[in-house]
Every structure is written in structure tokens, then in C-alpha cells.
Design a protein around this motif. Structure first.
Motif, short mmCIF file in Angstrom:
data_model
loop_
_atom_site.label_atom_id
_atom_site.label_comp_id
_atom_site.label_asym_id
_atom_site.label_seq_id
_atom_site.Cartn_x
_atom_site.Cartn_y
_atom_site.Cartn_z
N UNK A 157 77.26 -18.28 140.91
CA UNK A 157 76.46 -19.51 140.88
C UNK A 157 75.17 -19.18 140.15
N UNK A 158 75.01 -19.73 138.93
CA UNK A 158 73.81 -19.46 138.15
C UNK A 158 72.69 -20.39 138.60
N UNK A 159 71.50 -19.81 138.84
CA UNK A 159 70.40 -20.61 139.36
C UNK A 159 69.08 -20.18 138.76
N UNK A 160 68.14 -21.13 138.75
CA UNK A 160 66.80 -20.92 138.21
C UNK A 160 65.81 -21.13 139.35
N UNK A 161 65.11 -20.07 139.71
CA UNK A 161 64.24 -20.12 140.89
C UNK A 161 63.19 -21.22 140.77
N UNK A 162 62.67 -21.44 139.58
CA UNK A 162 61.59 -22.41 139.39
C UNK A 162 61.99 -23.85 139.62
N UNK A 163 63.28 -24.19 139.49
CA UNK A 163 63.72 -25.58 139.64
C UNK A 163 64.76 -25.77 140.72
N UNK A 164 65.24 -24.69 141.33
CA UNK A 164 66.36 -24.83 142.26
C UNK A 164 65.98 -25.67 143.48
N UNK A 165 64.86 -25.40 144.08
CA UNK A 165 64.40 -26.17 145.24
C UNK A 165 62.91 -26.37 145.08
N UNK A 166 62.54 -27.50 144.47
CA UNK A 166 61.14 -27.72 144.12
C UNK A 166 60.86 -29.22 144.12
N UNK A 167 59.58 -29.55 144.07
CA UNK A 167 59.13 -30.93 143.95
C UNK A 167 58.45 -31.09 142.59
N UNK A 168 58.85 -32.12 141.87
CA UNK A 168 58.30 -32.32 140.53
C UNK A 168 56.81 -32.58 140.58
N UNK A 169 56.12 -32.10 139.55
CA UNK A 169 54.70 -32.39 139.41
C UNK A 169 53.77 -31.31 139.91
N UNK A 170 54.28 -30.35 140.64
CA UNK A 170 53.43 -29.29 141.16
C UNK A 170 53.77 -27.95 140.54
N UNK A 171 53.56 -26.91 141.32
CA UNK A 171 53.90 -25.56 140.87
C UNK A 171 55.42 -25.40 140.86
N UNK A 172 55.94 -24.38 140.18
CA UNK A 172 57.39 -24.16 140.18
C UNK A 172 57.88 -23.73 141.56
#
Length: 627
Positions: A157-172
């Protein structure tokens, strides 16, 4: 990374790989920056806490003098001088320094003086900030005796830590926010998490392919201990972690290693870490000088750090084509660097998975180093995703090619079914001018029946064809659009498309043979025995040793026509049970629900097999049968 194609003749490849094999044998006596055999350092460079302070060791062969400055000496540039040793290494123990202190090196040469962050820093305040003294033994591991999944059971399962579980508009997103979603991945059934490059990169938002400090986890994602906690918690749930590493180039910006010791080697050079000729430019950033033993040490030690200190379960090497070649010409030193790293892994942790992203169809990547190969276990396979994605996205059934699908199923490297990683979505294939498969199928209608059916038909092929299957984050619940480093995964889709999620869960369970009914999907063998280009139906047989619970037959319908009575060959007589039907209404209430009942194979030649049976299969659907 989306790489440029570098075409090579078969003859040239054979000559170079053979030459690399000879050099790899003779080159093992090279001494690296620490005076140890190349790739075999026992006292890695960088800052290491000791019982009396911190030992600093840095490679700066062209420097006249080197000092270390930091929070421990009030940033005094001349208080703590390091002693010059062999191989251009400056070293010394600083009694007042301790874990958590910030530091830089002060390089003095020909009357000039400059501060540099540590190229081997284990932690950074940022890509333009200070290095931080880090204790590699500080983290207390909870999960002991974790067993890395075997290659035949791996589902990536390829994943990106900065966008995997985040809220838009803030920090990654961070390691901690990603850790909070590990239960989802465990329930999905994937058992290898491939993390996009996590080493310190320029800025806070990035895919990670502009790494500036390969030994330091990205500061915006958290601390080294946060990263270790993520891996520890993944292991506690039975999932391994693969680290994406970038050694084909560094940067292109925020590089302390650029002209590190104030010697650039000419107007076009970048100093001791980089080529100074036309090999320097990779198209993405400056290419390391693989001809220097100290640079090879740098790369091999980085490999060892992720696998030893961070207990990662393997590495995915970005764009190996740009390690082994430049401007259409081979780089034997780059090939030897790949061999050196893989030799260390195979000699010390052979159960860990080493992946090449080369995308040139070069089977030498997965040949053993003793025969001149690069020694990788597997490689991303462009020979699968290009034809499969093209046929999934194609709007006209008449233009779909079952011969292309057959070639995609049968393709393998070095005779090994597991010598390739197969997928329909990856970070590259859902960006760079492309989007998620459901969106590509019908732009603006990713939630349509067509998009659902054809994208999951592709997923069924990924999970049943020979190879190591891989998904990209959010694919399991029909994420749409295209991948960027600032748009988080939309977790509301997990509920909206819960049936699609259930389908992925079922497919993964079948691929892993969790019910002991589809062992063949983990086996080496495949026979594509039915190719109907008129009706756009293809069927293949997978097996390991053969027999009940092993022999598995997969039937795929690439047309918008359902078949209630479709006769196909079968490898054995007797009853065949339907283990999976992607047209089932339980996966989506809008699916037609074409019945695909168990069938009894009767004697009689069909499709080159001795038996045949009749099944039902829906439009754009997959059916999986076994005994």
C-alpha cells in the motif's frame, strides 16, 4: 518520480553488466571515508552521543580546518576544532555536547570560512536549519520478533505521510496522524506500507523526491522517534514498512553537501558529493558521484540505517535508471553502487524486500549480483500498468485488446513471477497530467457505474495476476481527482463507498490466501488459456503446487455485455466454487448482480484444457473460482 526513458541496446547492456560484476568483486577492498571497506563502516560518520559527550565525524577532504559549533558552545565558530584523520575525515569528541543540541560544521579553506549543516545529520530543524544531535538508541521498541511478510504474501500500500491523514489548509500530515489510521490498513488486509520518501526535503509540502538530508526524517512530519513509533505500531499490527529512497539525485535545493568543503571542482561542479561532468545533471537535481568510495559509503550506510536503526522491511529505490545511466550512457559506478547496497541486504537481512523503480523492462535489475545483475528482489513493472490502464480507460469496447492484457499478465523478469510489482495506480500514475483511474474512465463522473466497474476490474487483475500487488492510498474507496502534496485523502469516501472498500478487502484476502482456498494466487505459475477478443473476455489459471485449494481460475470481462452462460476450459474436473464475483450487489447496490454460480467441470477439450464448465459473468466484471 516520473523518469525519462533511457533506451539501451541488449549488447551494450550485457557488456556493462558483465564489467560491473568484475568491478564489484575487486572494488570491495576500497576504503571509504571512515577507513573501512566500502559499504562496511562500523563507525558511521555524523554526530554520535558518547559517555563523555558527542563524537563528531565529517568527511571534508579539501578543508584546511574544521570546527563544530552549536547550542552547546554558544555557537562559537572556533571553540571546538576537529582533528584531521585519514581519508579526509575530521573527528573529535566534544564533552559539552548532548542529545537534542543543534549544531553545524565550520569549514575553513584558503582563508574562507562557511557554516554547513551535517550531510549525515540524523535530524534537522528544517532543510535550511541546523542539524540536531540524535541518539539512535533512544527509542524503546515495543514490537519484538516481527516477521516481515514473505514476498509471495506481500500486498503493498503506497502512501504519502503528508496527505494520508490530514486536514486541508494547515500543516502537512504527520507520522502520528498516519499512525492513527493504521487500524484501517490492518482491516483492509495490506501488509506492506510503502512510504513516499520521508527524508528531509525542501519546504514542508512535497512528494519527497527533492530530498536534502537523506539520513534525517522530514521535520514537518515529526521526530525520528515519531517515525519509529509509526513503524513499531505497523509491526504490532502485522504490517511491514518500506521506505522510498532517492539516490539518483539530491535536492535540487537546500543542499549543505553542495561544494561542501569549499571545493567545487570547476564552474560546473558541485564538490565532493557530485559528478563534475555532464553526468551531474539528472533532470531532477544533481547526480551523486558514484565513483567515489565515500559517496558509495554514504548510500550504503543510508540503506543500513533504514533497515537497522528504523527496522524498515525494505526499500523502494527511486529511478534506478538515473543511477545506472546518464544521457543515454551507462554509469558502471552507479551499477556497482546498487550491487553494493543489495549485497549488504542479501548477506545480512535477505528477507527484506528491495524494489527498483526503473520502468525500462530491464531484467538485469532483478538478477543476482554474482551473475552481473543489480541484485534487487523485484521492480515496478511498466509492462503491466501501461497496457492495463490503457484498456481500462479506453471508452470503446471494440478498441480494448485482450492480447495486450494477456501480455501484461504473462510478463515477468528473470523467470520470477514475484520479480515485478504490479498496480493500476501509483503516485506517478495519478499525477503528472493524469488522474485516478475512476476519474480517467469518465472525467467528472468518478462515482459512476462505469468508473466503479472498470476500476475495480483493474483491481481484480492486480490482485490475481503474477507479481507483487500494490495499491495507492485511497484507491480502496474510490478516491478521485489527481494526487498533490497538499490535498489530503478524503476519508468520507470510506463510508460513501463502503461496498467498494469491502471488495478490495475481499480481493486482498484471496490474494493472501487467508481462507486457504486460493493458494495459486501466491504461486509462480500462470496459464492464460482463454483469450476472446470478440467478446473481450480473458481467463487464466494460477497455481502453486496444484490441487484443491490451490488451482485458481480467474475470468475477466472487459466488455459492457453480461454473459449468463459462458463456457470456458477448466484445468480439473469436479466442482468449482465461485470465491469472488465483482458484480455482486453487496459491493454496490447499483451493480446488476449477474449470478455466477458454482459450476461442475465435465470432460471435454476446451481452451487447450481437458475439462470445461459454464459460468455467469457481469459486464466489466471479474469472477474467481477454485476447488
Amino acid at each position: 518520480m516520473n523518469t525519462q526513458s533511457v533506451l539501451r541496446s541488449t549488447l551494450a547492456l550485457l557488456v556493462v553488466t558483465s564489467a560491473c560484476a568484475v568491478d564489484a568483486t575487486t572494488d570491495t577492498s576500497d576504503e571509504g571515508a571512515d577507513g573501512k571497506a566500502d559499504g562496511g563502516s562500523s563507525a558511521r560518520l555524523g554526530a554520535r552521543p558518547t559517555s563523555t559527550g558527542v563524537e563528531f565525524r565529517v568527511w571534508a577532504p579539501n578543508a584546511d580546518r574544521v570546527f563544530v559549533t552549536g547550542s552547546f558552545n554558544n555557537w562559537n565558530d572556533t571553540h571546538d576544532e576537529l582533528a584531521r584523520g585519514t581519508g579526509g575525515v575530521f573527528a573529535g569528541n566534544v564533552p559539552g555536547a548532548k542529545t537534542g543540541d543543534e549544531y553545524q560544521y565550520v569549514i575553513e579553506r584558503t582563508g574562507k570560512r562557511v557554516r554547513r549543516a551535517d550531510p549525515r545529520a540524523a535530524q534537522m530543524t528544517s532543510s535550511v536549519g541546523n542539524s540536531i544531535i540524535h541518539d539512535p538508541n533512544a527509542y524503546a521498541w515495543k514490537t519484538q520478533n516481527f516477521r516481515t511478510p514473505t514476498f509471495d504474501e506481500a500486498v503493498i500500500y503506497e502512501m504519502h505521510i503528508g496527505t494520508y491523514n490530514d486536514t486541508a489548509g494547515g500543516a502537512p500530515g504527520t507520522w502520528n496522524s498516519a499512525t492513527a489510521k493504521l487500524d484501517h490498513l490492518n482491516q483492509l488486509g495490506v501488509n506492506m506500507l510503502e512510504v513516499l520518501p520521508p527524508a528531509e526535503f525542501s519546504g514542508d509540502f512535497s512528494w519527497g523526491y527533492n530530498g536534502a538530508y537523506p539520513f534525517a526524517p522530514e521535520s514537518a512530519y515529526g521526530t525520528p522517534e515519531d517515525m519509529k513509533h509509526f513503524i513499531d505500531e505497523a509491526h504490532a499490527r502485522g504490517m511491514g514498512v518500506l521506505i522510498d529512497v532517492v539516490h539518483n539525485h539530491y535536492g535540487p535545493s537546500d543542499l549543505s553537501m553542495w561544494c561542501f568543503d569549499l571545493e567545487c571542482y570547476g564552474a560546473n561542479g558541485g564538490g565532493i558529493y557530485f559528478y563534475a561532468d555532464d553526468r551531474r545533471e539528472s533532470g531532477w537535481g544533481p547526480r551523486p558521484d558514484f565513483g567515489r568510495p565515500e559517496v558509495r559509503d554514504y548510500i550504503v550506510d543510508n540503506t543500513k540505517m533504514w533497515l537497522d536503526e528504523y527496522r524498515a522491511d525494505g526499500l523502494r529505490w527511486d529511478s534506478t535508471v538515473n543511477v545506472r545511466s546518464a544521457n543515454g550512457r551507462d554509469i558502471p559506478d552507479g551499477w556497482q553502487t546498487l550491487q553494493r547496497a543489495n549485497d549488504w541486504v542479501n548477506n545480512n537481512q535477505s528477507w527484506k524486500l528491495m524494489i527498483a523503480e526503473d520502468l525500462q523492462g530491464n531484467e538485469w535489475l532483478v538478477k543476482g549480483t554474482g551473475g552481473g545483475g543489480a541484485g534487487f528482489d523485484t521492480q515496478w513493472d511498466a509492462g503491466f500498468f501501461h497496457p492495463v490502464d490503457r484498456n481500462l480507460i479506453e471508452q470503446n469496447d471494440a478498441n480494448r485488446s485482450m492480447s495486450e492484457i494477456r501480455s501484461a499478465i504473462e510478463n515477468r523478469y528473470n523467470g520470477n513471477a514475484l520479480g515485478r510489482v504490479i498496480y493500476t495506480e501509483s503516485h506517478d500514475e495519478v499525477a503528472n497530467g493524469k488522474q485516478r483511474i475512476p476519474e480517467m474512465i469518465w472525467p467528472g463522473h468518478a462515482d459512476s457505474a462505469f468508473s466503479k466497474k472498470r476500476s475495480t476490474l483493474g483491481a481484480a487483475l492486480v490482485m490475481t495476476a503474477p507479481g507483487i500487488p500494490m495499491l495507492f492510498q485511497g484507491q480502496e474507496f474510490l478516491e478521485n481527482g489527481y494526487f498533490t502534496d497538499q490535498v489530503p485523502v478524503d476519508w468520507t469516501k470510506k463510508t460513501t463507498f463502503s461496498g467498494i472498500l469491502a471488495m478490495y478487502r475481499d480481493l486482498i484476502a484471496l490474494r493472501k490466501n487467508t481462507a486457504n482456498t486460493t493458494r495459486g494466487l501466491r504461486g509462480q505459475h500462470v496459464n492464460v488459456f482463454h483469450v476472446n477478443d470478440n467478446n473481450k473476455v480473458i481467463a487464466f489459471h494460477r497455481w502453486d503446487q496444484g490441487g484443491a485449494g490451490d488451482d485458481t481460475v480467474v475470468v475477466l470481462n472487459f466488455s459492457n455485455q453480461a454473459f449468463t452462460q459462458y463456457d470456458i476450459g477448466l484445468p480439473r474436473g469436479g466442482q468449482w466454487k465461485v470465491r469472488f464475483n465483482s458484480d455482486w450487489k453487496g459491493y454496490d447496490s447499483g451493480f446488476p448482480g449477474t449470478a455466477s454460480n458454482d459450476t461442475t467441470a465435465v470432460g471435454g477439450a476446451k481452451d487447450g484444457l481437458g475439462y470445461h464448465g459454464t459460468i455467469g459473468i457481469g459486464a466489466y466484471s471479474a469472477v474467481i473460482l477454485s476447488q
